[in-house]
Design a protein around this motif. Structure first.
Motif, short mmCIF file in Angstrom:
data_model
loop_
_atom_site.label_atom_id
_atom_site.label_comp_id
_atom_site.label_asym_id
_atom_site.label_seq_id
_atom_site.Cartn_x
_atom_site.Cartn_y
_atom_site.Cartn_z
N ALA A 276 58.50 24.18 -32.82
CA ALA A 276 57.11 24.39 -32.43
C ALA A 276 57.01 25.71 -31.69
O ALA A 276 57.45 25.84 -30.54
CB ALA A 276 56.62 23.25 -31.54
N THR B 91 48.71 25.16 -25.42
CA THR B 91 47.72 24.80 -26.43
C THR B 91 48.01 25.49 -27.77
O THR B 91 47.27 26.34 -28.23
CB THR B 91 46.28 25.12 -25.96
N ASP C 45 47.83 21.70 -32.90
CA ASP C 45 48.73 20.67 -33.40
C ASP C 45 48.39 20.35 -34.86
O ASP C 45 47.45 19.62 -35.16
CB ASP C 45 48.60 19.41 -32.54
N SER C 46 49.18 20.94 -35.75
CA SER C 46 48.96 20.77 -37.19
C SER C 46 50.31 20.97 -37.89
O SER C 46 51.28 21.39 -37.26
CB SER C 46 47.94 21.81 -37.69
N LEU D 152 52.95 27.39 -35.33
CA LEU D 152 51.68 26.81 -34.89
C LEU D 152 50.68 27.91 -34.59
O LEU D 152 51.04 28.95 -34.05
CB LEU D 152 51.89 25.96 -33.63
N SER E 125 52.81 17.93 -21.87
CA SER E 125 54.02 17.26 -22.35
C SER E 125 54.13 15.85 -21.80
O SER E 125 54.56 14.93 -22.50
CB SER E 125 55.27 18.06 -21.94
N LEU F 17 51.91 13.62 -23.84
CA LEU F 17 52.48 13.37 -25.16
C LEU F 17 53.66 12.43 -25.09
O LEU F 17 53.86 11.58 -25.98
CB LEU F 17 52.90 14.70 -25.81
N ARG G 68 47.71 11.50 -27.38
CA ARG G 68 47.42 12.79 -27.99
C ARG G 68 46.59 13.61 -27.00
O ARG G 68 45.93 13.05 -26.11
CB ARG G 68 46.67 12.64 -29.31
N PRO H 194 43.07 19.35 -31.51
CA PRO H 194 44.36 18.76 -31.11
C PRO H 194 45.35 19.86 -30.74
O PRO H 194 45.49 20.86 -31.47
CB PRO H 194 44.81 18.01 -32.36
N VAL H 195 46.03 19.70 -29.61
CA VAL H 195 46.95 20.75 -29.14
C VAL H 195 48.27 20.14 -28.67
O VAL H 195 48.36 18.95 -28.36
CB VAL H 195 46.33 21.57 -27.98
N ARG H 196 49.29 20.98 -28.62
CA ARG H 196 50.60 20.61 -28.10
C ARG H 196 51.29 21.88 -27.60
O ARG H 196 50.98 22.98 -28.07
CB ARG H 196 51.46 19.94 -29.17
N ALA I 179 53.97 24.88 -27.30
CA ALA I 179 54.79 25.59 -28.29
C ALA I 179 55.45 26.78 -27.61
O ALA I 179 54.85 27.43 -26.76
CB ALA I 179 53.91 26.07 -29.45
#
Length: 511
Positions: free
Chosen positions: A202, A235, A238-239, A244, A286, A289, A294, A331-333, A335
């Motif tokens: 990521a 951010t 998230d895909s 990303l 984090s 998650l 989510r 949607p985010v995560r 990276a």
């Protein structure tokens, strides 16, 4: 067969063509320069993907002291204040130089610069171009100038595989070019190879960026610093897309908020909320998650239908992922986004190896400390590119006869990426770090196609194991507190490998 490119003997060779490399080459003009770049000129660079812009204290309510205070606070005790103050003070010169090269920064109807706000900045001071397309606008403008500068020769789609040395001094480099091997004899090399994001599954960086410059310099004997500090952008979109897509924190600067899938605004009780330093926000995301939730960025109320005009690039990336950011949650995560560590340099970009300068993300200057303040990276890249060029200009070529080595094999990141992604993420612990060291050390010692990425991963793991605290972008769940005294770490590759071997042997004995 190896071709010796004697037509370029004694030229200054710049490896990489992001902002730092392009600025270095242009500042050296009309001195003869060779740029070697793995992709097209300016391509596959994090600089070209930068959305926010350049942090520059140019507003009427701003100053070097205010910008410095924000930088030091974000750096969590490990910035070099003198280095940081010097780089920040050169921001007006950088903006003027880039505008002179054709960059068109965004201005209002009165012709005044528009300033964006990003996390941990106390003022609106982000100078941007083309909305959220700043990096591309800057790099495109500089590429046009480089291509029209007769003193600059470009070898694109050429991969530098090794630096050649005689004792502690640079004597040349060997590269893969056009299906063959080529050597340039030179006593002056500038590494501007970018970051390490490609080591992580990521990431918002080009996936080929594994820390090439760090590996090259480490093999040449250079001192490394702050390798444990990897900044994770909170951010990333998230895909399934890799890398990303980045959702710039400038979106949060315009009022967007973070919520989980229960609708809770989990940053509301944290100092700074959504505009807290990136390490704080990334850890909070984090944590959500890790609990099976989510996380989303909600820009509907703050921007709504204005989203597309203010952030056209992010709007396009969201729509490609099937999301309308004006009306839907994004949607985010976290990276991997930026590396504060790298090759230790002085204020002019000079490394511990004679004839080797390092600029941009591959270097560790002391500006960022344990956590980079948003948009200080493009500022540093431009300032240090100019400084290194002036320093190189003050040196003369040395007649060198490199010992030509066999071309190392093409790099394979895959084995290292799986290890690094599993063990060296946002939240770390001693067991995971020892696991990373045990898995990476054999790849380094085998010296095959995985060796260079493994070198960078091993350096991160060793530095992280030695830092028994949580500071800035380095978070250890087994050492959640900060030590009383903040100290930067420096090591050579040889020292790091010895530490890794001892750690591995110790674990084996205890087992």
């Amino acid at each position: 067969m190896t071709a010796i490119l004697d037509a370029f003997a004694d030229h200054v060779v710049i490896v990489g063509s992001g902002l730092a490399g392009l600025v270095t080459a242009l500042t050296l003009a009309p001195q003869p320069v060779v740029i070697v770049t793995r992709a097209a000129l300016g391509g596959e660079t994090s600089s070209a993907w930068a959305q926010g812009g350049i942090a520059a204290c140019l507003g009427a309510d701003d100053s070097v002291d205010l910008h410095l205070t924000d930088t030091i606070a974000a750096g969590d005790g490990l910035c070099d204040p003198q280095v940081a103050a010097g780089i920040i003070a050169e921001a007006p010169d950088v903006v003027a130089a880039l505008e002179g090269a054709g960059v068109r920064f965004d201005r209002n109807a009165a012709g005044e610069l528009l300033f964006g706000l990003e996390a941990a900045h106390s003022r609106r001071r982000i100078v941007h171009a083309a909305g959220d397309g700043s990096g591309a606008a800057i790099v495109d403008a500089l590429v046009r100038v480089v291509l029209n500068t007769p003193s600059i020769k470009v070898f694109d789609r050429s991969d530098v595989r090794a630096l050649l040395t005689d004792g502690p001094s640079i004597t040349g480099l060997v590269m893969a070019k056009g299906g063959g091997t080529a050597v340039i004899r030179t006593s002056r090399v500038v590494l501007a190879t970018g970051g390490i994001g490609g080591l992580f599954d990521a990431t918002t960086n080009p996936v080929s960026n594994f820390g090439q410059g760090i590996a090259l310099a480490a093999r040449a004997g250079a001192t490394l610093a702050d390798m444990e500090f990897v900044q994770f952008h909170p951010t990333g979109l998230d895909s399934p897309r890799r890398p990303l897509a980045l959702v710039s924190e400038a979106v949060r600067g315009e009022g967007a908020i973070l919520v989980n899938d229960r609708g809770d605004r989990f940053m509301s009780g944290i100092d700074g909320a959504e505009l807290a330093p990136r390490d704080v926000v990334a850890r909070a995301v984090s944590a959500e998650l890790s609990c099976g939730k989510r996380v989303f960025l909600d820009a509907r109320r703050a921007l709504g239908d204005r989203f597309g005009s203010r952030f056209p690039t992010i709007h396009r990336l969201c729509r490609e992922a099937g999301i309308d950011p004006a009306r839907q949650l994004i949607p985010v995560r976290p990276a991997a986004h930026y590396h504060m560590g790298g090759v230790a340099t002085d204020r002019n970009g000079s490394s511990s190896v004679s004839g080797l300068w390092v600029v941009g993300e591959a270097a560790s200057t002391g500006l960022h400390g344990a956590n980079r303040l948003a948009s200080n990276s493009l500022l540093e890249a431009a300032v240090m590119g100019m400084r290194a060029a002036r320093d190189v200009r003050g040196t003369g070529p040395l007649r060198v006869t490199p010992v030509v080595s066999v071309l190392p094999p093409p790099v394979d990141i895959s084995a290292t990426r799986s290890i690094v992604s599993r063990h060296l993420g946002v939240l770390r612990n001693g067991g995971a770090l020892h696991g990373a060291i045990a898995a990476l050390l054999p790849l380094v010692e085998a010296d095959g196609s995985s060796a260079d990425p493994a070198i960078v991963g091993l350096l991160i793991a060793v530095f992280a194991m030695l830092r028994t605290e949580t500071r800035g972008a380095h978070a250890r769940t087994d050492f959640p507190l900060k030590l009383a005294v903040a100290e930067r770490q420096t090591k050579t590759l040889a020292a790091a490998i010895e530490i890794a071997r001892n750690a591995t042997h110790s674990l084996a004995r205890s087992a």
